[in-house]
Motif scaffolding. Sequence first.
Motif, PDB file in Angstrom:
ATOM      1  N   PRO A   1       0.899  -1.175   0.088  1.00  0.00           N
ATOM      2  CA  PRO A   1       0.168   0.163  -0.552  1.00  0.00           C
ATOM      3  C   PRO A   1       0.987   1.311  -0.066  1.00  0.00           C
ATOM      4  CG  PRO A   1      -1.206  -2.038   2.041  1.00  0.00           C
ATOM      5  CD  PRO A   1       0.731  -2.022   0.520  1.00  0.00           C
ATOM      6  N   GLU A   2       2.279   1.319   0.338  1.00  0.00           N
ATOM      7  CA  GLU A   2       2.748   2.198   0.732  1.00  0.00           C
ATOM      8  C   GLU A   2       3.017   2.765  -0.864  1.00  0.00           C
ATOM      9  OE1 GLU A   2       3.238   0.288   4.401  1.00  0.00           O
ATOM     10  OE2 GLU A   2       3.738  -0.550   2.198  1.00  0.00           O
TER      11      GLU A   2
ATOM     12  N   PHE B   1       2.126   1.548   7.299  1.00  0.00           N
ATOM     13  CA  PHE B   1       2.616   0.143   7.840  1.00  0.00           C
ATOM     14  C   PHE B   1       3.515  -0.676   7.832  1.00  0.00           C
ATOM     15  CE2 PHE B   1       0.667  -3.454   9.219  1.00  0.00           C
ATOM     16  CZ  PHE B   1       0.773  -3.695  10.768  1.00  0.00           C
ATOM     17  N   GLY B   2       3.269  -0.542   6.509  1.00  0.00           N
ATOM     18  CA  GLY B   2       4.093  -2.413   6.348  1.00  0.00           C
ATOM     19  C   GLY B   2       5.804  -1.211   5.653  1.00  0.00           C
ATOM     20  N   GLY B   3       6.395  -0.064   6.052  1.00  0.00           N
ATOM     21  CA  GLY B   3       7.229   0.545   5.791  1.00  0.00           C
ATOM     22  C   GLY B   3       8.669   0.449   6.382  1.00  0.00           C
TER      23      GLY B   3
ATOM     24  N   ASP C   1      -3.203  11.067  -4.533  1.00  0.00           N
ATOM     25  CA  ASP C   1      -4.621  11.997  -4.215  1.00  0.00           C
ATOM     26  C   ASP C   1      -5.639  11.110  -4.071  1.00  0.00           C
ATOM     27  OD1 ASP C   1      -3.914  10.197  -6.354  1.00  0.00           O
ATOM     28  OD2 ASP C   1      -5.997  10.901  -7.505  1.00  0.00           O
ATOM     29  N   VAL C   2      -5.487   9.880  -3.809  1.00  0.00           N
ATOM     30  CA  VAL C   2      -6.435   8.722  -2.764  1.00  0.00           C
ATOM     31  C   VAL C   2      -5.906   8.894  -1.774  1.00  0.00           C
ATOM     32  CG1 VAL C   2      -6.628   6.391  -2.799  1.00  0.00           C
ATOM     33  CG2 VAL C   2      -6.666   7.351  -5.243  1.00  0.00           C
ATOM     34  N   VAL C   3      -4.788   8.827  -0.998  1.00  0.00           N
ATOM     35  CA  VAL C   3      -4.113   8.782  -0.189  1.00  0.00           C
ATOM     36  C   VAL C   3      -4.728  10.228   1.152  1.00  0.00           C
ATOM     37  CG1 VAL C   3      -2.066   8.798   1.773  1.00  0.00           C
ATOM     38  CG2 VAL C   3      -2.545   7.571  -0.484  1.00  0.00           C
ATOM     39  N   SER C   4      -4.157  10.932   0.186  1.00  0.00           N
ATOM     40  CA  SER C   4      -4.750  12.633   0.993  1.00  0.00           C
ATOM     41  C   SER C   4      -6.081  12.491   1.481  1.00  0.00           C
ATOM     42  CB  SER C   4      -4.107  13.880   0.073  1.00  0.00           C
ATOM     43  OG  SER C   4      -3.113  14.316  -0.235  1.00  0.00           O
ATOM     44  N   SER C   5      -6.837  12.002   0.141  1.00  0.00           N
ATOM     45  CA  SER C   5      -8.390  12.112   0.404  1.00  0.00           C
ATOM     46  C   SER C   5      -8.867  11.606   1.828  1.00  0.00           C
ATOM     47  CB  SER C   5      -8.890  11.845  -1.073  1.00  0.00           C
ATOM     48  OG  SER C   5      -9.523  10.432  -1.356  1.00  0.00           O
TER      49      SER C   5
ATOM     50  N   ALA D   1      12.823   5.536   2.375  1.00  0.00           N
ATOM     51  CA  ALA D   1      13.055   6.601   2.109  1.00  0.00           C
ATOM     52  C   ALA D   1      12.332   7.121   1.694  1.00  0.00           C
ATOM     53  CB  ALA D   1      14.461   7.712   2.221  1.00  0.00           C
ATOM     54  N   GLU D   2      11.803   7.340   1.234  1.00  0.00           N
ATOM     55  CA  GLU D   2      10.957   7.876  -0.371  1.00  0.00           C
ATOM     56  C   GLU D   2       9.573   7.986  -0.203  1.00  0.00           C
ATOM     57  OE1 GLU D   2       8.577   7.529  -5.277  1.00  0.00           O
ATOM     58  OE2 GLU D   2      11.190   5.695  -3.682  1.00  0.00           O
ATOM     59  N   LEU D   3       8.872   6.600   0.597  1.00  0.00           N
ATOM     60  CA  LEU D   3       8.279   6.317   0.476  1.00  0.00           C
ATOM     61  C   LEU D   3       7.334   6.413   1.996  1.00  0.00           C
ATOM     62  CD1 LEU D   3       7.140   2.664  -0.890  1.00  0.00           C
ATOM     63  CD2 LEU D   3       6.749   4.687  -1.979  1.00  0.00           C
ATOM     64  N   ASN D   4       7.857   6.194   3.131  1.00  0.00           N
ATOM     65  CA  ASN D   4       7.730   6.695   4.025  1.00  0.00           C
ATOM     66  C   ASN D   4       7.759   8.291   4.362  1.00  0.00           C
ATOM     67  OD1 ASN D   4       7.597   4.752   6.362  1.00  0.00           O
ATOM     68  ND2 ASN D   4       9.091   3.802   4.630  1.00  0.00           N
ATOM     69  N   GLU D   5       8.810   8.948   4.077  1.00  0.00           N
ATOM     70  CA  GLU D   5       8.843  10.216   3.867  1.00  0.00           C
ATOM     71  C   GLU D   5       7.666  11.735   2.958  1.00  0.00           C
ATOM     72  OE1 GLU D   5      11.561  14.294   2.924  1.00  0.00           O
ATOM     73  OE2 GLU D   5      12.257  12.192   3.362  1.00  0.00           O
ATOM     74  N   ALA D   6       7.097  10.614   1.719  1.00  0.00           N
ATOM     75  CA  ALA D   6       5.737  10.606   1.195  1.00  0.00           C
ATOM     76  C   ALA D   6       5.081  11.100   2.038  1.00  0.00           C
ATOM     77  CB  ALA D   6       5.985  10.110  -0.552  1.00  0.00           C
ATOM     78  N   GLY D   7       4.666   9.713   2.476  1.00  0.00           N
ATOM     79  CA  GLY D   7       3.411   9.171   3.546  1.00  0.00           C
ATOM     80  C   GLY D   7       3.428  10.248   4.383  1.00  0.00           C
ATOM     81  N   ALA D   8       4.033  10.215   5.305  1.00  0.00           N
ATOM     82  CA  ALA D   8       4.216  11.298   6.793  1.00  0.00           C
ATOM     83  C   ALA D   8       3.712  12.938   6.001  1.00  0.00           C
ATOM     84  CB  ALA D   8       5.982  11.651   7.023  1.00  0.00           C
ATOM     85  N   ARG D   9       4.604  13.194   4.409  1.00  0.00           N
ATOM     86  CA  ARG D   9       3.736  14.946   3.890  1.00  0.00           C
ATOM     87  C   ARG D   9       2.602  14.998   3.595  1.00  0.00           C
ATOM     88  NH1 ARG D   9       8.575  18.058   4.059  1.00  0.00           N
ATOM     89  NH2 ARG D   9      10.161  16.816   3.815  1.00  0.00           N
ATOM     90  N   LEU D  10       1.622  13.561   3.441  1.00  0.00           N
ATOM     91  CA  LEU D  10       0.556  13.598   2.731  1.00  0.00           C
ATOM     92  C   LEU D  10       0.092  14.264   3.696  1.00  0.00           C
ATOM     93  CD1 LEU D  10       0.552  10.276  -0.208  1.00  0.00           C
ATOM     94  CD2 LEU D  10       0.343  13.080  -0.483  1.00  0.00           C
TER      95      LEU D  10
END
Length: 295
Positions: free
Chosen positions: A35-36, A66-68, A44-48, A83-92
Amino acid sequence: MTDRLTQLLQKKRIVLGDGAMGTMLHRAGLTDGAPERWNAERPDVVSSIHRAYVEAGSDFISTNTFGGTRNRLALDGLEGRVAELNEAGARLAREAAGDRLVAGSMGPTGELMEPLGLLTPEGARASFAEQARALKAGGVDFVLIETMSALEEVEAAVAGAAEAGLPAVVTMSFDTHFRTMMGVKPVQALAAIAALGVKVIGANCGNGPAEIERILTEMTEAKPEGVMLMAKSNAGMPRWKDDRITYGGTPAVMAEYARTMARLGVAVVGGCCGSTPEHIAAMREALESWSPSRP
């Protein structure tokens, strides 16, 4: 805990988290893979989803991470994108949260610790620290270490979060005859995690509100001074229907669960698998209307 989380817990009688991310992503079309990935591919989906939980009344929202850890991401060949996927998830989550808090979700590595498996305490700590550093770079307020079954992995995750300079909240899943999959009992978990210096401890996932109620009742009776409790129940009992997992807990069921947790004195309440913004909105309404004198 960060100052913001400390202040929130001091200010509010009970803090409301969000509901399931995975459930909402599957509704939006996620069928397989980590999912990450959608933090980069479908932001857009995650933000919504984050915005829907904020609008439902969540006091904090959790990242889609969760699985990061590199261990879990390696299952999809994504270990080089931690780093990319976790930081992006946190920023969203940070962008959607506004003045609400953001929890960096950290789940199990999916590997067994020594001596049952090959994962060493040092390796686990390094994986969690790597994830936590990326979450911190993205702007989370604290990490939510959740759905854990082994105390050794909890210890590694808490240490990894501390290495990154982030406080930790910890919940374990007691879905195997009121024990975790590794045999840990609720009161045993409470004492061991409190000894690590964690101040918010509890249970998540599992087999629904009735199971969580029994677990949090046990924890309430054994709660060390200075520790606050947290509950994140699934939306009812998971069942297989039409080749997929469904949950029978309606928003009304989850609203009653929220009131029950309030009566027990639980400080933080949220939803886990199967819960949606509709469930969280019902829980918010229930908590706003609840008072000790009018249960």
